[in-house]
Design an enzyme around this catalytic site. Structure first.
Site, PDB file in Angstrom:
ATOM      1  N   LYS A 111       0.469  11.300  -3.348  1.00 35.14           N
ATOM      2  CA  LYS A 111       0.005  10.865  -4.671  1.00 35.14           C
ATOM      3  C   LYS A 111      -0.472  12.021  -5.542  1.00 35.14           C
ATOM      4  O   LYS A 111      -0.597  11.869  -6.749  1.00 35.14           O
ATOM      5  CB  LYS A 111      -1.095   9.802  -4.537  1.00 35.14           C
ATOM      6  CG  LYS A 111      -0.566   8.540  -3.883  1.00 35.14           C
ATOM      7  CD  LYS A 111      -1.181   7.276  -4.378  1.00 35.14           C
ATOM      8  CE  LYS A 111      -0.363   6.132  -3.794  1.00 35.14           C
ATOM      9  NZ  LYS A 111      -0.650   4.835  -4.175  1.00 35.14           N
ATOM     10  N   LYS A 192      10.346   4.367   0.561  1.00 33.81           N
ATOM     11  CA  LYS A 192       9.621   3.093   0.652  1.00 33.81           C
ATOM     12  C   LYS A 192       9.792   2.297  -0.645  1.00 33.81           C
ATOM     13  O   LYS A 192       9.741   2.885  -1.727  1.00 33.81           O
ATOM     14  CB  LYS A 192       8.138   3.411   0.883  1.00 33.81           C
ATOM     15  CG  LYS A 192       7.254   2.214   1.109  1.00 33.81           C
ATOM     16  CD  LYS A 192       5.787   2.628   1.183  1.00 33.81           C
ATOM     17  CE  LYS A 192       5.100   2.428  -0.163  1.00 33.81           C
ATOM     18  NZ  LYS A 192       3.666   2.128  -0.086  1.00 33.81           N
ATOM     19  N   LYS A 195       6.327   0.037  -6.310  1.00 31.87           N
ATOM     20  CA  LYS A 195       6.315  -0.219  -7.754  1.00 31.87           C
ATOM     21  C   LYS A 195       6.227   1.069  -8.554  1.00 31.87           C
ATOM     22  O   LYS A 195       6.459   1.073  -9.759  1.00 31.87           O
ATOM     23  CB  LYS A 195       5.149  -1.141  -8.102  1.00 31.87           C
ATOM     24  CG  LYS A 195       3.792  -0.551  -7.780  1.00 31.87           C
ATOM     25  CD  LYS A 195       2.922  -1.523  -7.079  1.00 31.87           C
ATOM     26  CE  LYS A 195       1.693  -0.851  -6.510  1.00 31.87           C
ATOM     27  NZ  LYS A 195       0.999  -1.614  -5.516  1.00 31.87           N
TER      28      LYS A 195
HETATM   29  P1  ATP Z   1       2.134   2.014  -3.911  1.00 33.22           P
HETATM   30  O1  ATP Z   1       3.484   1.509  -3.487  1.00 33.22           O
HETATM   31  O2  ATP Z   1       1.935   1.977  -5.392  1.00 33.22           O
HETATM   32  O3  ATP Z   1       1.784   3.324  -3.303  1.00 33.22           O
HETATM   33  P2  ATP Z   1       1.183   0.096  -2.094  1.00 33.22           P
HETATM   34  O4  ATP Z   1       2.148  -0.963  -2.429  1.00 33.22           O
HETATM   35  O5  ATP Z   1       1.359   0.879  -0.850  1.00 33.22           O
HETATM   36  O6  ATP Z   1       1.032   1.030  -3.345  1.00 33.22           O
HETATM   37  P3  ATP Z   1      -0.756  -1.961  -1.843  1.00 33.22           P
HETATM   38  O7  ATP Z   1      -0.198  -2.746  -2.966  1.00 33.22           O
HETATM   39  O8  ATP Z   1      -2.228  -2.006  -1.683  1.00 33.22           O
HETATM   40  O9  ATP Z   1      -0.301  -0.475  -2.009  1.00 33.22           O
HETATM   41  O10 ATP Z   1      -0.060  -2.362  -0.468  1.00 33.22           O
HETATM   42  C1  ATP Z   1      -0.471  -3.520   0.147  1.00 33.22           C
HETATM   43  C2  ATP Z   1       0.030  -3.615   1.533  1.00 33.22           C
HETATM   44  O11 ATP Z   1       1.443  -3.693   1.537  1.00 33.22           O
HETATM   45  C3  ATP Z   1      -0.322  -2.437   2.456  1.00 33.22           C
HETATM   46  O12 ATP Z   1      -0.658  -2.944   3.728  1.00 33.22           O
HETATM   47  C4  ATP Z   1       0.948  -1.649   2.510  1.00 33.22           C
HETATM   48  O13 ATP Z   1       1.055  -0.962   3.732  1.00 33.22           O
HETATM   49  C5  ATP Z   1       1.996  -2.743   2.411  1.00 33.22           C
HETATM   50  N1  ATP Z   1       3.233  -2.245   1.818  1.00 33.22           N
HETATM   51  C6  ATP Z   1       3.378  -1.660   0.616  1.00 33.22           C
HETATM   52  N2  ATP Z   1       4.666  -1.314   0.397  1.00 33.22           N
HETATM   53  C7  ATP Z   1       5.349  -1.716   1.509  1.00 33.22           C
HETATM   54  C8  ATP Z   1       6.729  -1.662   1.894  1.00 33.22           C
HETATM   55  N3  ATP Z   1       7.652  -1.120   1.111  1.00 33.22           N
HETATM   56  N4  ATP Z   1       7.081  -2.203   3.082  1.00 33.22           N
HETATM   57  C9  ATP Z   1       6.161  -2.794   3.886  1.00 33.22           C
HETATM   58  N5  ATP Z   1       4.842  -2.857   3.585  1.00 33.22           N
HETATM   59  C10 ATP Z   1       4.435  -2.337   2.409  1.00 33.22           C
END
Ligand code: ATP
Ligand code: LTN
Length: 330
Positions: A111, A192, A195
């Site tokens: 980040k 991954k 968003k």
């Molecule tokens: P960003 O993608 O903006 O870095 P984030 O999506 O990781 O943020 P959160 O929205 O808090 O952050 O994620 C919520 C949960 O979803 C966390 O447990 C994270 O590990 C899981 N998660 C996020 N993206 C994925 C993905 N692509 N596949 C599986 N789990 C995910």
């Protein structure tokens, strides 16, 4: 006693990655564990959030929890900022975390990669996350694969604290599901699904219309082999789509592979669309009923009260163990 604590940040629109790795797991495990689900809004502001959007998104995440099937009567749903013990315990955890170990967190490194000014809260983020978990003496934390390192740090901090001040915290285990904990981008299966990706076709949002889901899946990259086979080494793009299918249908990967033997990607993607839409449309309908109701605010208020009872108790124990003068004990 088995207890879960987990949450999803209100920092952007929820995508199916967060559904696979987190939300669908919350719904599944709520019956097996005593559960607490929160909205880590204090974590969201480690990067700038427009105040109005933060306000709306915080309610939206709560509404998605309920719409996806979390029973708020059984499992409290609350906002992190409404339980003051989180910020207080976050400070105590910062005193336990080493500068070097926080600097080694890959989420922090990713980040900060292309950023000039980064908040100091982004650096201490994992100490607050440890506080979230330890306050509830959670035994298990369902998260996506990207949070594994933060969970390891949480265990290290808990262990360090217990060694220094006497046994205070339960060491939590992550629950990282084999299927769905790492959903990848539709345009690039080495990244991954997130968003933060500027290409909107790379992710499916929980709020996407059936037509938009169809278009995005039709555009999703595949390979030239034309076989629906689960093999992350050789066929990452198709394997990712098979995982999405498995998350949304609840079927084992092998059954999906078998069903599509000899069928092309066109048929597979069409049916994948149907499976995703069949799950998301009812969630969207419930979401739209919940989001406008004042009951949501009551649920969050009640959730914060219930959460505070446990969190305040742990905070007092930890503060006392460190030598602080704790004025009142309940
Ligand atoms: P960003 O993608 O903006 O870095 P984030 O999506 O990781 O943020 P959160 O929205 O808090 O952050 O994620 C919520 C949960 O979803 C966390 O447990 C994270 O590990 C899981 N998660 C996020 N993206 C994925 C993905 N692509 N596949 C599986 N789990 C995910
Ligand atoms: N860091 C997590 C969000 C988060 C969390 C938590 C998850 C903050 N505190 C406690 C589980 C338990 C993320 O980025 N997805």
């Amino acid at each position: 006693m088995k207890r879960i604590l987990s949450g999803i940040k209100p920092s952007g629109d929820l995508n199916i990655g967060g559904y696979g790795g987190a939300l669908s797991q919350f719904v599944k495990y709520q019956h097996e564990y005593e559960s607490y689900f929160f909205i880590p809004d204090l974590h969201a502001v480690t990067v700038y959030q427009d105040p109005r959007e933060l306000h709306e998104r915080s309610r939206e995440i709560a509404a998605y929890y309920i719409a996806a099937g979390i029973d708020h009567d059984k499992s409290p749903i609350f906002l992190q900022s409404q339980v003051s013990a989180h910020a207080q315990m976050g400070w105590l955890m910062e005193t336990q975390a080493h500068y070097g170990e926080l600097g080694r967190m890959t989420q922090f490194k990713e980040k900060t990669d292309s950023q000039d000014s980064v908040s100091s809260a982004l650096f201490t983020y994992p100490a607050l996350m440890a506080a979230d978990i330890l306050l509830y003496q959670a035994t298990h934390v369902p998260v996506g694969d990207d949070q594994k390192q933060h969970l390891e740090l949480t265990r290290d901090l808990a262990q360090r604290f217990n060694n220094r001040y006497g046994h205070t915290f339960t060491l939590p285990e992550p629950i990282i599901t084999e299927i769905g904990s790492r959903i990848m981008s539709l345009d690039d299966p080495s990244r991954k699904m997130s968003k933060s990706n500027p290409n909107q076709n790379s992710y499916i949002l929980l709020q996407d219309s059936p037509e938009s889901i169809r278009k995005k899946l039709a555009r999703a990259v595949t390979d030239s082999e034309g076989l629906v086979r689960y093999d992350w080494e050789q066929k990452p793009a198709i394997s990712n789509l098979i995982e999405i299918y498995a998350v949304f249908s609840g079927e084992p990967v092998e059954e999906i592979e078998q069903r599509y033997t000899g069928q092309g990607y066109g048929v597979f993607k069409k049916e994948l669309t149907e499976v995703v839409v069949a799950k998301l449309v009812p969630i969207q309908q419930r979401f739209s009923e919940i989001i406008g109701s004042s009951e949501l605010d009551q649920i969050l208020r009640r959730g914060a009260e219930q959460a505070s009872m446990i969190a305040d108790k742990t905070l007092r124990q930890a503060a006392k163990a460190m030598g602080f003068i704790v004025s009142h004990e309940q």
